[in-house]
Scaffold this motif. Structure first.
Motif, PDB file in Angstrom:
ATOM      1  N   THR A  88       0.791  -1.234   0.000  1.00 50.95           N
ATOM      2  CA  THR A  88       0.000   0.000   0.000  1.00 50.95           C
ATOM      3  C   THR A  88       0.820   1.280   0.000  1.00 50.95           C
ATOM      4  N   ILE A  89       2.034   1.247   0.579  1.00 49.91           N
ATOM      5  CA  ILE A  89       2.840   2.461   0.721  1.00 49.91           C
ATOM      6  C   ILE A  89       3.551   2.783  -0.595  1.00 49.91           C
ATOM      7  N   VAL A  90       3.294   3.961  -1.132  1.00 46.41           N
ATOM      8  CA  VAL A  90       3.896   4.342  -2.411  1.00 46.41           C
ATOM      9  C   VAL A  90       5.389   4.583  -2.251  1.00 46.41           C
ATOM     10  N   SER A  91       6.129   4.277  -3.311  1.00 44.27           N
ATOM     11  CA  SER A  91       7.589   4.296  -3.209  1.00 44.27           C
ATOM     12  C   SER A  91       8.168   5.702  -3.048  1.00 44.27           C
ATOM     13  N   VAL A 100      14.048   9.289   1.262  1.00 45.76           N
ATOM     14  CA  VAL A 100      15.142   9.207   2.239  1.00 45.76           C
ATOM     15  C   VAL A 100      16.428   8.676   1.608  1.00 45.76           C
ATOM     16  N   THR A 101      16.397   8.434   0.279  1.00 50.25           N
ATOM     17  CA  THR A 101      17.576   7.914  -0.416  1.00 50.25           C
ATOM     18  C   THR A 101      18.183   8.969  -1.330  1.00 50.25           C
ATOM     19  N   GLU A 102      19.356   8.648  -1.837  1.00 45.51           N
ATOM     20  CA  GLU A 102      20.031   9.519  -2.807  1.00 45.51           C
ATOM     21  C   GLU A 102      19.829   8.992  -4.223  1.00 45.51           C
ATOM     22  N   ARG A 103      18.940   7.991  -4.365  1.00 39.08           N
ATOM     23  CA  ARG A 103      18.703   7.403  -5.685  1.00 39.08           C
ATOM     24  C   ARG A 103      17.209   7.220  -5.964  1.00 39.08           C
ATOM     25  N   PRO A 104      16.400   8.265  -5.858  1.00 35.82           N
ATOM     26  CA  PRO A 104      14.959   8.112  -6.071  1.00 35.82           C
ATOM     27  C   PRO A 104      14.593   7.561  -7.442  1.00 35.82           C
ATOM     28  N   ASP A 105      15.469   7.759  -8.425  1.00 38.75           N
ATOM     29  CA  ASP A 105      15.210   7.233  -9.774  1.00 38.75           C
ATOM     30  C   ASP A 105      15.320   5.715  -9.820  1.00 38.75           C
ATOM     31  N   LYS A 106      15.956   5.125  -8.809  1.00 40.56           N
ATOM     32  CA  LYS A 106      16.154   3.669  -8.779  1.00 40.56           C
ATOM     33  C   LYS A 106      15.276   2.990  -7.730  1.00 40.56           C
ATOM     34  N   VAL A 107      14.223   3.673  -7.297  1.00 41.92           N
ATOM     35  CA  VAL A 107      13.309   3.122  -6.295  1.00 41.92           C
ATOM     36  C   VAL A 107      11.916   2.951  -6.922  1.00 41.92           C
ATOM     37  N   CYS A 108      11.290   1.829  -6.644  1.00 31.97           N
ATOM     38  CA  CYS A 108       9.937   1.571  -7.150  1.00 31.97           C
ATOM     39  C   CYS A 108       9.229   0.586  -6.225  1.00 31.97           C
ATOM     40  N   GLU A 147       6.936   9.559  -9.600  1.00 35.19           N
ATOM     41  CA  GLU A 147       7.336  10.569 -10.586  1.00 35.19           C
ATOM     42  C   GLU A 147       8.842  10.560 -10.811  1.00 35.19           C
ATOM     43  N   ASP A 148       9.580  10.059  -9.810  1.00 33.57           N
ATOM     44  CA  ASP A 148      11.041  10.056  -9.914  1.00 33.57           C
ATOM     45  C   ASP A 148      11.612   8.752 -10.460  1.00 33.57           C
ATOM     46  N   THR A 149      10.815   7.685 -10.470  1.00 26.47           N
ATOM     47  CA  THR A 149      11.310   6.391 -10.943  1.00 26.47           C
ATOM     48  C   THR A 149      11.669   6.479 -12.429  1.00 26.47           C
ATOM     49  N   SER A 150      12.865   6.043 -12.776  1.00 26.03           N
ATOM     50  CA  SER A 150      13.292   6.117 -14.176  1.00 26.03           C
ATOM     51  C   SER A 150      12.650   5.013 -15.000  1.00 26.03           C
ATOM     52  N   GLU A 151      12.591   5.252 -16.295  1.00 25.55           N
ATOM     53  CA  GLU A 151      12.069   4.246 -17.224  1.00 25.55           C
ATOM     54  C   GLU A 151      12.925   2.983 -17.171  1.00 25.55           C
ATOM     55  N   GLU A 152      14.243   3.175 -17.047  1.00 25.38           N
ATOM     56  CA  GLU A 152      15.147   2.017 -16.972  1.00 25.38           C
ATOM     57  C   GLU A 152      14.824   1.161 -15.755  1.00 25.38           C
ATOM     58  N   THR A 153      14.617   1.802 -14.602  1.00 26.93           N
ATOM     59  CA  THR A 153      14.288   1.069 -13.376  1.00 26.93           C
ATOM     60  C   THR A 153      12.996   0.289 -13.553  1.00 26.93           C
ATOM     61  N   ALA A 154      11.982   0.922 -14.115  1.00 25.42           N
ATOM     62  CA  ALA A 154      10.687   0.261 -14.310  1.00 25.42           C
ATOM     63  C   ALA A 154      10.820  -0.936 -15.240  1.00 25.42           C
ATOM     64  N   GLN A 155      11.510  -0.748 -16.352  1.00 31.88           N
ATOM     65  CA  GLN A 155      11.623  -1.829 -17.330  1.00 31.88           C
ATOM     66  C   GLN A 155      12.479  -2.979 -16.808  1.00 31.88           C
ATOM     67  N   LYS A 166       1.533   5.595 -12.599  1.00 31.73           N
ATOM     68  CA  LYS A 166       1.134   6.635 -11.654  1.00 31.73           C
ATOM     69  C   LYS A 166       0.836   5.967 -10.322  1.00 31.73           C
ATOM     70  N   GLU A 167       1.435   6.464  -9.258  1.00 31.34           N
ATOM     71  CA  GLU A 167       1.262   5.796  -7.970  1.00 31.34           C
ATOM     72  C   GLU A 167       0.033   6.307  -7.226  1.00 31.34           C
ATOM     73  N   ILE A 168      -0.547   5.379  -6.479  1.00 30.05           N
ATOM     74  CA  ILE A 168      -1.693   5.681  -5.622  1.00 30.05           C
ATOM     75  C   ILE A 168      -1.649   4.689  -4.467  1.00 30.05           C
ATOM     76  N   SER A 169      -1.938   5.151  -3.268  1.00 28.00           N
ATOM     77  CA  SER A 169      -1.877   4.285  -2.090  1.00 28.00           C
ATOM     78  C   SER A 169      -2.754   3.053  -2.289  1.00 28.00           C
ATOM     79  N   GLY A 170      -2.177   1.883  -2.072  1.00 25.91           N
ATOM     80  CA  GLY A 170      -2.918   0.639  -2.227  1.00 25.91           C
ATOM     81  C   GLY A 170      -2.878   0.057  -3.617  1.00 25.91           C
TER      82      GLY A 170
END
Length: 294
Positions: A124-127, A133-141, A161-169, A187-191
């Motif tokens: 439920t908690i969005v990434s 709290v990290t220095e790599r928000p583009d690599k968090v999902c 919004e910060d997750t990179s396309e590379e991370t997602a793929q 697009k993230e949403i709680s749950g």
């Protein structure tokens, strides 16, 4: 980075989700380490996986040599430093409490290599709340598996919004490698999707029960017999852990302030009494007394 660069996976948390996620990764060919601060939990996880995989072999679902190879790729440790320091991909599967997840992700951000993707199995908690709290928000999902991971096929991969396309793929490709169907939410949403739909059903079921409209056993029967659900909502809460749902509701309520999101009284009472479902032997149903439906 491409999928062939991901060779080592760290799974943080050896509970009912974590140890099965780790086995999926090992079966998928990744060198996998399960980390948990509780040594007893690690031992229990190993015993559980050995028993389950032996059962799969006995039923012809898995070849003996495939099982042995998977266990050869699987390691257990109580040291997060040891588990994450050489990981290419990390999957967090700990308690559904934001503050605890943030603490762990701060550690992981310092320990894991700079190229490593940090994924949360949160239901439920969005990434974005964790990535902050990290220095790599583009690599968090989010990489949300369903219980039990070794049986359930779907994985919700959720981008902030910060997750990179590379991370997602890459996360989607990890899903493919471990033989799971990844569904990408941009697009993230709680749950996310599944738990919002399931949560609506469970809330209605609990309201009907608390209002005295229908007994919980009868509600489960109606859902199974009339709606053709494989399991009723109260049986499902017992299966997945009543405390898990409780923490999810608490987190949602903390985010929204909407009283409709607050844990219902009957759920709160179960958690306070330690009646968390199958894992404790008692929840809405009793799993200890002989002859009681489970």
């Amino acid at each position: 980075m491409n999928i062939n660069d991901i060779k080592r996976i760290c799974v943080v948390g050896s509970g009912q989700m974590g140890h099965q996620i780790a086995m999926l990764c090992a079966l998928g060919g990744f060198r996998t380490t399960i980390q948990d601060v509780n040594q007893h939990a690690l031992e229990k996880a190993k015993e559980s996986l050995e028993a389950l995989m032996d059962k799969w072999v006995a039923k012809g679902k898995l070849a003996e040599d495939v099982k042995d190879a998977a266990f050869g790729r699987l390691a257990f440790t109580s040291s997060i430093q040891e588990a994450a320091s050489n990981a290419d991909f990390v999957i967090e599967a700990i308690v559904e409490k934001l503050s605890v997840k943030q603490e762990v992700f701060q550690q992981l951000d310092k320990i894991a290599p700079s190229h490593a993707i940090l994924a949360s199995n949160s239901s439920t908690i969005v990434s974005s709340l964790i990535a902050s709290v990290t220095e790599r928000p583009d690599k968090v999902c989010n990489m949300h598996f369903f219980f039990p991971p070794l049986v359930m096929d779907c994985v919700e991969v959720v981008m902030s919004e910060d997750t990179s396309e590379e991370t997602a793929q890459l996360t989607m490709e990890v899903c493919e490698r471990i033989n799971r169907t990844g569904v990408l939410l941009r697009k993230e949403i709680s749950g996310f999707v599944a738990n919002r739909i399931l949560g609506a059903l469970q809330r209605e079921a609990v309201q009907l029960y608390e209002q005295g409209i229908c007994d919980y056993k009868d509600i489960d029967t109606i859902c199974r017999k009339a709606l053709n659900h494989p399991i009723g909502p109260f049986q499902l809460m017992d299966l997945s852990g009543i405390d898990v749902g409780y923490y999810v509701m608490e987190q949602r309520f903390a985010e929204t302030g909407d009283l409709a999101d607050k844990p219902p009284k009957c759920i709160e009472e179960k958690v306070k009494a330690g009646h968390l479902g199958r894992k404790t032997g008692k929840g809405f149903y009793d799993y200890v007394q002989k002859g009681v439906e489970n």
